[in-house]
Design an enzyme around this catalytic site. Structure first.
Site, PDB file in Angstrom:
ATOM      1  N   SER A 135       0.851  -1.192   0.000  1.00 34.58           N
ATOM      2  CA  SER A 135       0.000   0.000   0.000  1.00 34.58           C
ATOM      3  C   SER A 135       0.884   1.237   0.000  1.00 34.58           C
ATOM      4  CB  SER A 135      -0.892   0.009   1.250  1.00 34.58           C
ATOM      5  OG  SER A 135      -1.500   1.273   1.439  1.00 34.58           O
ATOM      6  N   TYR A 148      -1.083  -0.834  10.514  1.00 29.91           N
ATOM      7  CA  TYR A 148      -1.265  -1.165   9.099  1.00 29.91           C
ATOM      8  C   TYR A 148      -0.059  -0.716   8.274  1.00 29.91           C
ATOM      9  CZ  TYR A 148      -3.435  -1.086   4.443  1.00 29.91           C
ATOM     10  OH  TYR A 148      -3.716  -1.272   3.108  1.00 29.91           O
TER      11      TYR A 148
END
Length: 248
Positions: A135, A148
């Protein structure tokens, strides 16, 4: 013979959208996720194109069994897209060790487990293609993404480090760094999400990238470039821009 791709995280979000896009182009999709019911529904809707292989990616032994089954039942495996992952926002007022343990287990070790399962067969045949989904949150620290983002930064480092080994064995390795895509995970965010993409548009960009020779696949590209530039700034400016952009 139709090409076969194994997609983890195939029951929702980007994984599902990519599976549907690749099926339209003639691929056989071996889809894995924890939600067996959703996978079976997909297999029913796409008979002969989508095959359900329920899997908890935190189970390394189960991942190896699934890959062996796919190779046997589908007559081989051409590509693995490791997209399984989850997101839990973290703020210091509710900082829990369990959150980090869960995200590391799924987002990072889940990819490691699947890589360990799939790469020996690719190396043996000197043929295969792996895409690791990270990401843009892995580029630098973002508010509420301490757990995350840490896992996604680790995936970027891991994939970069493995690229020469894949090249040496005649294999293709790509790193996928999406921006904000409308999924059940991003629905948890409470801050503005610039350049938010719909899953179908993201899947089209993803699939186009898989067919290219680029190491990194990003979408939307403008957002990835802006974040790269943001992370080149001195911290005083970096945190100022983050506060203006997110209010945190």
């Amino acid at each position: 013979m139709a090409r076969c791709v194994w997609i983890t995280g195939a029951s929702s979000g980007i994984g599902l959208a990519l599976a549907e896009r690749m099926m339209r182009d003639g691929w056989i999709v071996a889809g894995s996720a924890r939600s067996a019911g959703r996978l079976e529904d997909l297999a029913e809707r796409h008979q002969g194109r989508f095959f359900a292989y329920p899997l908890d990616v935190t189970d390394a032994d189960a991942a190896a069994v699934i890959v062996a089954r796919i190779r046997e039942e589908q007559g081989g495996l051409d590509m693995a897209v490791l997209a399984a992952g989850t997101h839990k926002p973290v703020e210091i007022e509710d900082f829990r060790i369990e959150t980090f343990r869960d995200l590391i287990g799924i987002n990072l070790m889940g990819v490691v487990n699947c890589l360990a399962a799939v790469t020996p067969g690719f190396i043996a045949t000197r043929s295969g293609h792996v895409a690791v989904v990270s990401s843009v949150a892995g580029y630098g620290g973002l508010p509420t993404a301490s757990a995350y983002g840490a896992t996604k930064a680790a995936l970027i480092n891991l994939t970069e480090a493995l690229k020469p080994d894949f090249d040496r064995n005649g294999l293709k390795l790509q790193l996928v760094c999406p921006g904000f895509v409308r999924t059940p995970l991003t629905d948890r965010n409470t801050f503005p999400m610039p350049f938010l993409m719909e899953p179908e548009d993201a899947a089209q960009a993803f699939y186009r990238g898989l067919q290219s020779d680029r190491f990194e696949i990003t979408f939307p590209r403008i957002f990835a470039v802006l974040l790269r530039l943001l992370n080149m700034l001195p911290y005083s400016l970096y945190f100022r821009f983050l506060k203006q952009g997110t209010g945190k």
